[in-house]
Design an enzyme around this catalytic site. Sequence first.
Site, PDB file in Angstrom:
ATOM      1  N   CYS A  45       0.811  -1.214   0.000  1.00 46.95           N
ATOM      2  CA  CYS A  45       0.000   0.000   0.000  1.00 46.95           C
ATOM      3  C   CYS A  45       0.843   1.262   0.000  1.00 46.95           C
ATOM      4  CB  CYS A  45      -0.940   0.000   1.207  1.00 46.95           C
ATOM      5  SG  CYS A  45      -0.102  -0.093   2.802  1.00 46.95           S
ATOM      6  N   GLY A 115       4.944  -4.141  11.446  1.00 52.81           N
ATOM      7  CA  GLY A 115       5.241  -5.564  11.304  1.00 52.81           C
ATOM      8  C   GLY A 115       4.769  -6.221  10.027  1.00 52.81           C
ATOM      9  N   GLN A 120       4.876  -9.178   3.663  1.00 53.83           N
ATOM     10  CA  GLN A 120       4.659  -8.769   2.279  1.00 53.83           C
ATOM     11  C   GLN A 120       5.908  -9.005   1.435  1.00 53.83           C
ATOM     12  OE1 GLN A 120       3.571  -4.796   3.333  1.00 53.83           O
ATOM     13  NE2 GLN A 120       1.371  -5.187   3.215  1.00 53.83           N
ATOM     14  N   THR A 190     -10.486 -10.538   4.001  1.00 54.40           N
ATOM     15  CA  THR A 190     -10.157 -11.731   4.784  1.00 54.40           C
ATOM     16  C   THR A 190      -8.685 -12.113   4.674  1.00 54.40           C
ATOM     17  OG1 THR A 190     -10.832 -13.115   2.898  1.00 54.40           O
ATOM     18  CG2 THR A 190     -12.483 -12.709   4.606  1.00 54.40           C
TER      19      THR A 190
END
Length: 485
Positions: A45, A115, A120, A190
């Site tokens: 992001c 964290g 990622q 989710t």
Amino acid sequence: MCVTASHKNATFDLLERLSVGAEGVAARLVAHHECVSGAVVVATCNRFEAYIDLDEPVTAAASVAFEAAAEAVSETTGIPAEQLREVFDLSVGTAAAEHLFAVSAGLESVVVGEGEIAGQVRRSLESARAGGTTSSELERLFQRASQTSRGIKNRTPLGRAGRSIVRLALDLAESRIDDWATQRVLLVGTGAYAGASLAALRDRGVTDVLVHSPSGRAEKFARSHEIGWIGQDELARTTGEVDIIVTCTTADGHVVDAALLRAGRAAVAADHRARAGAAQDAPVLSLVSGAATPAAEVEPTGVSELVHDVITEAAAECPVPHASAQLVIDLGLPRNVDPDVATVAGVVLLDLETIRIHAPLEELQATEVARSIVSRAAQKFAAVGEERSLEPAVVALRSHVHALVEAEVARATARGDDDGSTARALRHLAGVLLHEPTVRARNLARNGDQASYTMALQTLFGIEVAQAPAVVVPVTDADSAASAS
């Protein structure tokens, strides 16, 4: 080498556009130019980065690879290559390794030390493996990044629990919420961020959480986390029944917009009017007089504070406006929430841009220690890489010498060396003779003078050095555990 666009040098609009086509970039990079032997793309992001392994020396191939990166990203995202060249930062050699180590440790994040980024980074490598675009050097680079991240987590305050984008968003919302335990929350998504969001909410005392998944995975997530779930047909109404909406899904397009929120409020208000009308139509028998009296006005129940106010403000007897607010936290990139929700009365939108603006300053001392760890790790990575670059040459020399020794051993055995003493002496001598060339190979490699070593082997022994085969370095379970996000 590495090309980077992040929250430090690019707008969130550009990062959003980069994230849309990120999946196909690595394959295009590898296919774009023969000097590119591997690529791993890290898209989150707050950043878009491409780590590129080059077959040729970086000094000669970096400009070519940079152009290849700009073209490949442009082809997959539709962003003009000229614009990307202006935005992308370039790191090569040790600087590229140091940058990845800092990114994986959260030192380059909006919230320093957060964290989620370690996970990622790990998943980016896994995606490259699945797409067949990684290389042995990239495997080693990302493995070392995971190890460095764990070291910083264990040795500095930046590793303490709770540093994340979602927790910062909830911190920013703290002043608007009197009691987290009373808040009703809708979680959209989710994935890893959804799990982190749920944990952060529970840490604050939230117990009433529903989950929705645009991809249909809500029930599985809900059962594993012991919360409720809703389907698409219940989404609009549920938005009118909750105090907080948190979105963190990878779905294409907006999953929440102004129309959805207004539809939810309208549905809840209509249900209330229907219940109120039924209650008013049913007379109540007075136990004192025995006469029927009109039913009392029905108080709105089972709705968020905001919708309660919307309903009561609609009544003529309630002219005083209320100040309740519905909080919408958008953690998605691309955006999950249409900015037009801000036009809906009482809605407060916290998106990544707003969160970045309010991000706290770095903890200078802890960050300084962490960056020192990163710097040393990058230097060690580079030194080991240089040493490894001469491994094929060392192996070739040892194989050449050992082949000569074994030939002499065979002749000695044929002449009657039954006790093996000659064979042992020859093998011991070979080991002694090879020790110094092996040490010198490491030293030359660290100084970047591999060419002298390989040239000497070719000149003295006629040895042609082959390239080392690619080796996949597995990511350990500890890496997975370190990235619970």
